[in-house]
Structure formats: structure tokens, C-alpha cells
Design an enzyme around this catalytic site. Structure first.
Site, short mmCIF file in Angstrom:
data_model
loop_
_atom_site.label_atom_id
_atom_site.label_comp_id
_atom_site.label_asym_id
_atom_site.label_seq_id
_atom_site.Cartn_x
_atom_site.Cartn_y
_atom_site.Cartn_z
CB CYS A 101 -63.92 -16.57 24.62
SG CYS A 101 -65.51 -16.81 25.39
CE LYS A 130 -67.32 -15.19 19.65
NZ LYS A 130 -67.53 -14.47 20.87
CG HIS A 152 -47.86 5.67 18.48
ND1 HIS A 152 -48.99 5.47 17.70
CD2 HIS A 152 -46.88 6.04 17.63
CE1 HIS A 152 -48.69 5.72 16.45
NE2 HIS A 152 -47.42 6.06 16.37
N1 SAJ Z 1 -55.76 -11.24 29.72
C1 SAJ Z 1 -54.40 -10.91 29.78
N2 SAJ Z 1 -54.01 -9.64 29.46
C2 SAJ Z 1 -54.92 -8.69 29.10
C3 SAJ Z 1 -56.29 -9.01 29.02
C4 SAJ Z 1 -56.68 -10.31 29.34
O1 SAJ Z 1 -53.56 -11.75 30.12
O2 SAJ Z 1 -54.50 -7.55 28.85
C5 SAJ Z 1 -56.22 -12.59 30.05
C6 SAJ Z 1 -57.24 -12.63 31.19
O3 SAJ Z 1 -56.63 -12.63 32.43
C7 SAJ Z 1 -57.97 -13.91 30.88
C8 SAJ Z 1 -57.96 -14.01 29.35
O4 SAJ Z 1 -56.93 -13.10 28.94
O5 SAJ Z 1 -57.28 -15.04 31.39
C9 SAJ Z 1 -59.26 -13.68 28.68
O6 SAJ Z 1 -59.90 -12.57 29.28
P1 SAJ Z 1 -60.62 -11.43 28.43
O7 SAJ Z 1 -61.18 -10.45 29.38
O8 SAJ Z 1 -59.68 -10.92 27.40
O9 SAJ Z 1 -61.75 -12.18 27.62
P2 SAJ Z 1 -63.04 -13.11 27.97
O10 SAJ Z 1 -62.68 -14.51 27.58
O11 SAJ Z 1 -63.55 -12.89 29.34
O12 SAJ Z 1 -64.12 -12.53 26.94
C10 SAJ Z 1 -63.82 -12.45 25.54
C11 SAJ Z 1 -64.24 -11.05 25.06
N3 SAJ Z 1 -63.70 -10.81 23.73
C12 SAJ Z 1 -63.00 -9.70 23.47
O13 SAJ Z 1 -62.76 -8.83 24.28
C13 SAJ Z 1 -62.52 -9.58 22.05
C14 SAJ Z 1 -65.76 -10.98 25.06
O14 SAJ Z 1 -66.21 -9.76 24.50
C15 SAJ Z 1 -66.34 -12.16 24.24
O15 SAJ Z 1 -67.75 -12.15 24.26
C16 SAJ Z 1 -65.91 -13.43 24.88
O16 SAJ Z 1 -64.47 -13.48 24.84
C17 SAJ Z 1 -66.53 -14.59 24.12
O17 SAJ Z 1 -67.51 -15.17 24.62
O18 SAJ Z 1 -66.15 -14.86 22.97
#
Ligand code: SAJ
Length: 420
Positions: free
Chosen positions: A255, A201, A239
Site C-alpha cells: 500500500c 484513499k 508538541h
Molecule cells: N513504517 C515505518 N515507520 C513508521 C511506520 C511504518 O518505516 O513509523 C513502515 C513499516 O515498517 C512498513 C511500511 O512503513 O514497511 C508500511 O506499514 P504501515 O503500517 O504504515 O502500513 P500498511 O501498508 O500495513 O497499511 C496501510 C495503512 N494505511 C495507513 O495507515 C494510512 C492501512 O490502514 C491501509 O488499509 C493499508 O495501508 C492499505 O491497504 O491501503
């Protein structure tokens, strides 16, 4: 079965609704009395219409009730927060939940930890706390870690369709938990042990943090050497085995910026990459602030309007949001600013309810979070609200040529220092 879900937040509430909808008798437990009263009076709602619909049905049919106290049940699901304070994991809510279960725990019960915890916590602290009841785990009661994997805004779909990791402290605990979760999970139920489930996780979210950090670092290097990072990343991603995520103003939410600490704390000396990714992403709000200050100076401007306060687009969640850090830095530098966000549930001191008032006297508009309301706006509409014609786009979300044709200057994150 009687299912008690302890913690009715982002994960616990929808999970409780789905168990009730599958025919179980569910008691939701939370320390927040207001929340309990709202839930019981059908006055609660989350950002997921499908869950809201089912919630109303299960409360009406008496299959879901909420209370502040844990009562006797057959299954206890712990879905309380595990915050990180000063880089240390705070397990106190999990421990309180265990203590509340102890007096009512009986032979044959199943206890599930859904909260994100450090590897070894379920078989360690949780088991130890529950065995204060005099019952032995794996013999008298079952115990498993089943981490949640849901995206805010898409909760019903992800709770039902995502694969779930089922980490029992021994084989029977896993099997009993698989039987239970198969009542609503359509994804695969993957059997493993508790410590592996806990580790995988936090690995998932740590991988995402490191991937975003590399995207941010590529952006900074590209900007320095005069290469368009967005184009370079797009080409690299062609790629077949490369998938670099997007640079941006930083990483927020409860998270991704939090979970790497569950691994880092296992070995501070060796978790060099993870700590470095954390610090790369944590520095992004400062980079955005420096850019804002420089753009203002270059344009002889004084005031910046910040658009978007939540941690990501189209969410109302403002936990650990990069915008909050940008606001702090702007205050420290004495820069005049205002902010706006159509998704915030509670306004901040610096936010205005209307976009027009946020834009008043603005010299620079900084689009931090690409909410749909901002992306749907036409240049002509914005022109009517403000005389400002400079937009700093922190996520490369605007159609630059469309806006520039209408008289705006678009400065995209990572392209500022290119000198073009
Ligand atoms: N972000 C970026 N660049 C990206 C993607 C995201 O800067 O390319 C930023 C977003 O703007 C945001 C942060 O990252 O500030 C997190 O956003 P996110 O969409 O990556 O993740 P969360 O926190 O909304 O949800 C994550 C998810 N985990 C994964 O995708 C591995 C979700 O599936 C989990 O259930 C959740 O964490 C959790 O509860 O653990």
C-alpha cells in the site's frame, strides 16, 4: 442478497466472510484454483482468528462458496490487485473483473470497486467497461468506489469499526451502497462522489509515505550532525500538533510504497514532494546495507545475519519488503549473509528455518523487522545460540542498556556515525 466478491486476497476474502456472516449469500471468485478448493474445503486461514472463525461458520452453513467464474448476483465487489509496474499502474485485473461481470449484469445491480484505483477510474474505465452490457450506470445499475482501509493482522476489527468512504457515481449509487455496507460496518459511512473517494484513499497512504520519509530524512541529518534522531523526534512529538513517524529500514507492503504513484501519475511535473518522499524511502535499504558493510569492516567481520524478512513486524506479508532489497545489495557487494524470519509462509533461498543456524559464524546480527519473537528474546538466550555480540538495530526496538549490560554492543540506526 446475492453478493459476488471478485478477488479473494487480503481484502476480498475477509469482506466476503463478513457479508456472508451478515446473512447474504456470497460467492467468492478468484483465478487461483488452489485457493478456491482450499476455501470450499475449509482449509484456508488468514492472520486473523475472528475472520477464520466466522469463515468456518459461513462455509458450513452454505452462505459462502468460492468459484473461478463470476455468476449472476445482485452485488459485485471488485477487490483485485492494482499493481504498479515500472511506476505505471496496471489496471488489467480490474478490467478483467469488469469484463467477467458484463454478461451477468442486470437492471438494479450494484457494482463496487474496493481495489485502490487512480482518481477518475470508477467513472472512467470501470463505467465504460460495464456499459458494454448495454445497461446505463446510475440509471440501470449502481456503481460506487468504496476503498478498503484495513491493517493486516487486525482485519476483522478494522473492517467492522473503521469509517468507510462511500463514493457513488451519483447520489442513488451512494445510498444503495450505504444500505449494503451498514450490514456489518459499525464505523461511519461517509458519503462522497467516486473521484473524491479514490483521491482521499490514495492521499491517506501518501501522507504516511511522506511522513515516514521526513522521519528517515531527519534521522540521516541528525546522524550527520551528531544528534540522537530518536530523542529529537520524541521531543518534537510532544508538541500537540506534531506527529512524526519512525525512521526505519524502508517502507514495504502493498500500500504505502504503491499508492503515491496513483497521485504522481496525475501530474509528474508538480508532484515533486511525493516523488521525493518515494525516493527517500526507497533509498533506505541502501543506507542500511552501507551501514552493515561499514560495521562489518570496523569489526573485521565477514558474515551478517539478517533478522526479519517481512515488510513489517508480526506480519507474514513479504511483498515489497525492504529486506529483499538489502539481500540484493549484499549479494552485489559479495557479503556473506543468512536470514531468518519466524513469520514467513514460504522460506527464501537465503533463510534458515532455525534462528540458531542463521546465527552460525555470524559477526553481526542485524535486526531489520522487530517481530515479537525477537523482542521477547532475552540476551542470555541469544548468547547461547551465537558468539556474536554486535547487534545493529534498524528500528530502535531493543532495550540498549539491558543488552549492553549482558555484554552486547547495540548499534542503533541513526546513531552509528555519532562517534559515541
Ligand atoms: N513504517 C515505518 N515507520 C513508521 C511506520 C511504518 O518505516 O513509523 C513502515 C513499516 O515498517 C512498513 C511500511 O512503513 O514497511 C508500511 O506499514 P504501515 O503500517 O504504515 O502500513 P500498511 O501498508 O500495513 O497499511 C496501510 C495503512 N494505511 C495507513 O495507515 C494510512 C492501512 O490502514 C491501509 O488499509 C493499508 O495501508 C492499505 O491497504 O491501503
Amino acid at each position: 442478497m446475492k453478493v459476488s466478491v471478485i478477488g479473494l486476497g487480503y481484502v476480498g476474502f475477509p469482506t466476503a466472510v463478513l457479508f456472508a456472516n451478515a446473512g447474504h449469500e456470497v460467492l467468492g471468485v478468484d483465478i487461483n484454483e488452489n485457493l478456491i478448493s482450499n476455501i470450499n474445503n475449509r482449509m484456508h486461514a488468514i492472520e486473523d482468528e475472528q475472520i477464520n472463525l466466522l469463515y468456518n461458520e459461513v462455509v458450513e452453513s452454505n452462505r459462502f462458496k468460492a468459484d473461478t467464474k463470476v455468476c449472476g448476483a445482485d452485488v459485485y465487489i471488485i477487490a483485485v490487485p492494482t499493481p504498479v509496474r515500472s511506476k505505471q499502474i496496471d489496471l488489467s485485473y480490474v478490467i478483467s473483473a469488469c469484463k467477467a461481470i458484463v454478461p451477468v449484469l442486470k437492471t438494479g445491480d450494484l457494482v463496487i470497486v474496493e481495489s485502490t484505483v487512480s482518481p477518475g477510474t470508477t467513472e472512467g474505465v470501470v463505467k465504460e467497461q460495464l456499459e458494454v452490457s448495454g445497461l446505463k450506470s446510475g440509471i440501470d445499475f449502481y456503481l460506487a468506489h468504496i476503498p478498503e482501509r484495513v491493517q493486516p493482522g487486525n482485519i476483522y476489527n478494522e473492517l467492522v469499526n473503521n469509517d468507510r468512504t462511500i463514493g457513488g457515481i451519483e447520489e442513488r449509487s451512494s445510498n444503495v451502497a450505504i444500505d449494503l455496507y451498514s450490514c456489518f460496518v459499525k464505523g461511519k459511512l461517509i458519503k462522497t462522489d467516486a473521484k473524491t473517494a479514490e483521491t482521499s484513499k490514495v492521499m491517506e497512504n501518501t501522507f504516511r509515505d511522506v511522513n515516514i520519509a521526513i522521519a528517515n530524512e531527519f534521522m540521516i541529518i541528525c546522524e550527520k550532525i551528531g544528534v540522537n534522531p530518536w530523542e529529537a523526534i520524541q521531543i518534537a512529538n510532544l508538541h500537540p500538533r506534531i506527529n512524526i513517524l519512525k525512521p526505519g529500514p524502508g517502507v514495504g507492503g502493498h500500500c504505502i510504497p504503491v499508492d503515491p504513484w496513483f497521485l504522481i501519475e496525475q501530474d509528474y511535473e508538480e508532484s515533486l514532494l511525493l516523488q521525493s518522499a518515494r525516493s527517500r524511502n526507497d533509498k533506505m535499504p541502501l543506507k542500511v546495507t552501507n551501514d552493515i558493510v561499514e560495521i562489518l569492516q570496523e569489526n573485521r567481520g565477514r558474515k551478517v545475519s539478517l533478522l526479519g524478512c517481512t515488510y513489517k513486524a508480526n506480519s507474514s506479508d513479504d511483498r515489497e519488503t525492504p529486506t529483499e532489497r538489502i539481500v540484493e545489495y549484499l549479494k552485489e557487494r559479495g557479503i556473506i549473509f543468512s536470514a531468518h524470519d519466524p513469520h514467513l509462509k514460504q522460506q527464501w533461498d537465503c533463510t534458515t528455518a532455525s534462528l540458531k543456524s542463521c546465527l552460525s559464524d555470524s559477526d553481526l546480527i542485524t535486526l531489520i523487522v522487530p517481530h515479537k519473537e525477537y523482542l521477547q528474546m532475552k540476551p542470555q538466550e541469544l548468547s547461547l545460540m551465537t558468539e556474536c555480540r554486535v547487534i545493529f538495530d534498524c528500528t530502535n526496538s531493543l532495550d540498549t542498556s539491558l543488552w549492553e549490560d549482558c555484554g552486547f554492543t547495540i548499534i542503533t540506526l541513526g546513531l552509528r556515525a555519532r562517534g559515541i
